[in-house]
Design an enzyme around this catalytic site. Structure first.
Site, mmCIF file in Angstrom:
data_model
loop_
_atom_site.group_PDB
_atom_site.id
_atom_site.type_symbol
_atom_site.label_atom_id
_atom_site.label_comp_id
_atom_site.label_asym_id
_atom_site.label_seq_id
_atom_site.Cartn_x
_atom_site.Cartn_y
_atom_site.Cartn_z
ATOM 1 N N GLU A 132 10.365 -14.036 -24.633
ATOM 2 C CA GLU A 132 10.379 -13.732 -26.069
ATOM 3 C C GLU A 132 9.101 -12.987 -26.487
ATOM 4 O O GLU A 132 8.014 -13.566 -26.442
ATOM 5 C CB GLU A 132 10.479 -15.042 -26.862
ATOM 6 N N ASP A 158 13.388 -12.029 -31.688
ATOM 7 C CA ASP A 158 13.262 -12.920 -32.853
ATOM 8 C C ASP A 158 12.917 -12.042 -34.052
ATOM 9 O O ASP A 158 11.906 -11.329 -34.038
ATOM 10 C CB ASP A 158 12.146 -13.940 -32.544
ATOM 11 N N GLU A 186 16.030 -20.115 -36.157
ATOM 12 C CA GLU A 186 14.745 -20.770 -35.900
ATOM 13 C C GLU A 186 13.869 -20.499 -37.123
ATOM 14 O O GLU A 186 13.253 -19.442 -37.229
ATOM 15 C CB GLU A 186 14.093 -20.213 -34.635
ATOM 16 N N ARG A 222 9.841 -16.447 -42.597
ATOM 17 C CA ARG A 222 10.227 -17.494 -41.635
ATOM 18 C C ARG A 222 10.995 -18.648 -42.283
ATOM 19 O O ARG A 222 11.102 -19.722 -41.730
ATOM 20 C CB ARG A 222 9.046 -18.022 -40.814
ATOM 21 N N GLU A 274 0.063 -15.107 -32.429
ATOM 22 C CA GLU A 274 0.395 -16.231 -31.542
ATOM 23 C C GLU A 274 -0.030 -16.005 -30.108
ATOM 24 O O GLU A 274 -0.250 -16.947 -29.367
ATOM 25 C CB GLU A 274 1.901 -16.508 -31.603
ATOM 26 N N HIS A 317 16.921 -14.851 -31.984
ATOM 27 C CA HIS A 317 16.483 -15.791 -33.027
ATOM 28 C C HIS A 317 16.506 -15.117 -34.382
ATOM 29 O O HIS A 317 16.017 -13.990 -34.525
ATOM 30 C CB HIS A 317 15.036 -16.252 -32.774
ATOM 31 N N HIS A 365 9.321 -12.184 -35.486
ATOM 32 C CA HIS A 365 8.292 -11.461 -34.734
ATOM 33 C C HIS A 365 8.504 -9.952 -34.820
ATOM 34 O O HIS A 365 7.546 -9.186 -34.955
ATOM 35 C CB HIS A 365 8.284 -11.908 -33.266
HETATM 36 C C1 LER Z 1 9.548 -19.589 -30.468
HETATM 37 O O1 LER Z 1 10.864 -19.186 -30.293
HETATM 38 C C2 LER Z 1 8.830 -18.686 -31.365
HETATM 39 O O2 LER Z 1 9.411 -17.834 -31.996
HETATM 40 C C3 LER Z 1 7.381 -18.790 -31.473
HETATM 41 O O3 LER Z 1 6.948 -18.399 -32.733
HETATM 42 C C4 LER Z 1 6.796 -20.086 -31.037
HETATM 43 O O4 LER Z 1 5.510 -20.183 -31.479
HETATM 44 MN MN MN Z 2 11.529 -17.483 -31.742
#
Ligand code: LER
Ligand code: MN
Length: 275
Positions: free
Chosen positions: A152, A185, A246, A217, A158, A211, A188
Site C-alpha cells: 500500500e 487508498d 477504512e 478520512r 506516515e 481502500h 493517501h
Molecule cells: C492502512 O491501510 C493505512 O492506510 C495506513 O494509513 C496505516 O497507517
Molecule cells: Mn489504507
C-alpha cells in the site's frame, strides 16, 4: 455490483482510521446486517485469533475476507521490514509469513502497509534493499500457498518508503513476481498523487485491493472526493476486487459504516465503465 467491505480490527488497537475494533462476533454480525459483502480483518498477530472461529463467522454471515491488514505489528510492536536491527527485520518477516496460512484458508490477500517501516535513515539504498529482501522472502512463501501480497502506497506523513502508485509499480517491476500488487487508498492518493484517476489507470494491472476514505478520512461522502468518478475509473481498469472502507468512526462506528454503504451504493457509476 460493487463488492463492499469494511475494516474490522479483531482486537482493540490504537490506529484511529478503523471504525470497528474488538468484540469480533458482534461486529461481524452488525456489518453483515448493514449489507456489506465482506470484512477486511486487521490482525496484529495471527496467534491471537482462532482461524476456525473466523471461518465459521464468515460462513454464518456469508461474508468474504478480501484482505488481512498487518500494520498493527508496527503500530503496537514496532516490527518493520526496514529496521536497522536485523533481528527486528527478521521478526517482521516471520510475523508477515505467519499470516499466510489464515490468508490461504480465507482466500484473502495480505496487506503490507506500515509493517514495511517508516524509513528516513541516511542510507536509503540500504533501506530499499532490506525492503526488497523482506518482501521477496514473504512473496516466495506466500506464492507456495497461492497467496497474494498487496503493498500500500502511504502518504508522506506516515512513511518515507513508497508514497505513490508509480513508486509502487517500480518496486513490483524490480521484484518481478506475479503475486505482488498494490493496495490503493483514496486518502493517501488524495495527498500524494497529481491525479487520482490517472494514477489508478497507471496502476491498472497491479491493483489487488482498494481502500476508500474521503479527503478528511471520514466515511465516503463526508469530504470532497468525487467517488463516482474515482470508482468509475477503478472499474474501467477491469478491477474485480473489493472496495473496502477504512475511515474514522465519526460520528461513531455504526453510523459511519451505515452512511458509507448508503452513499457508495447510491453512486451512479458511468455505465460504459462499471461492471
Ligand atoms: C492502512 O491501510 C493505512 O492506510 C495506513 O494509513 C496505516 O497507517
Ligand atoms: Mn489504507
Amino acid at each position: 455490483m460493487m463488492q463492499l467491505s469494511i475494516v474490522l480490527s479483531t482486537h482493540q488497537a490504537s490506529f484511529d482510521a478503523v471504525a470497528f475494533k474488538g468484540d469480533l462476533a458482534a461486529n461481524v454480525a452488525q456489518i453483515a446486517s448493514m449489507g456489506y459483502d465482506g470484512v477486511e480483518l486487521a490482525i496484529r498477530d495471527p496467534k491471537l485469533v482462532d482461524p476456525g472461529e473466523i471461518l465459521e463467522l464468515m460462513a454464518e454471515h456469508q461474508l468474504t475476507v478480501p484482505a488481512i491488514g498487518t500494520g498493527q505489528a508496527w503500530g503496537e510492536e514496532k516490527l518493520s521490514l526496514t529496521d536497522p536491527d536485523a533481528s527486528i527485520r527478521q521478526r517482521a518477516i516471520e510475523r508477515l509469513e505467519s499470516h499466510i496460512p489464515l490468508a490461504a484458508k480465507l482466500k484473502a490477500k495480505i496487506i503490507v502497509g506500515l509493517i514495511r517501516g517508516i524509513g528516513g535513515l541516511s542510507d536509503s539504498q540500504k533501506e530499499e534493499q532490506w525492503l526488497v529482501e523482506g518482501l521477496q522472502h514473504c512473496l516466495e512463501k506466500a506464492a507456495s500457498h497461492g497467496v497474494k501480497i498487496a503493498l500500500e502506497p502511504l502518504n508522506r506523513y506516515e512513511t518515507t518508503l513508497i508514497h505513490t502508485v508509480s513508486q509502487g509499480v517500480a518496486l513490483i517491476d524490480k521484484i518481478g513476481v506475479d503475486n505482488m500488487g498494490l493496495l490503493l487508498d483514496t486518502f493517501h492518493m488524495n495527498i500524494e498523487e497529481p491525479s487520482i484517476n490517472a494514477s489508478i489507470k497507471s496502476g491498472k494491472d497491479s491493483i489487488f485491493h482498494f481502500h476508500v476514505a474521503d479527503s478528511n478520512r471520514w466515511h465516503p461522502g463526508a469530504g470532497h472526493l468525487d467517488f463516482a468518478d474515482i470508482l468509475t475509473t477503478l472499474y474501467s481498469t477491469g478491477y474485480q476486487g473489493f472496495v473496502s472502507g477504512e475511515f474514522m468512526p465519526i460520528p461513531d462506528a455504526p453510523a459511519s459504516a451505515a452512511r458509507a454503504i448508503e452513499y457508495l451504493r447510491g453512486l451512479k457509476l458511468s455505465a460504459s465503465h462499471s461492471h
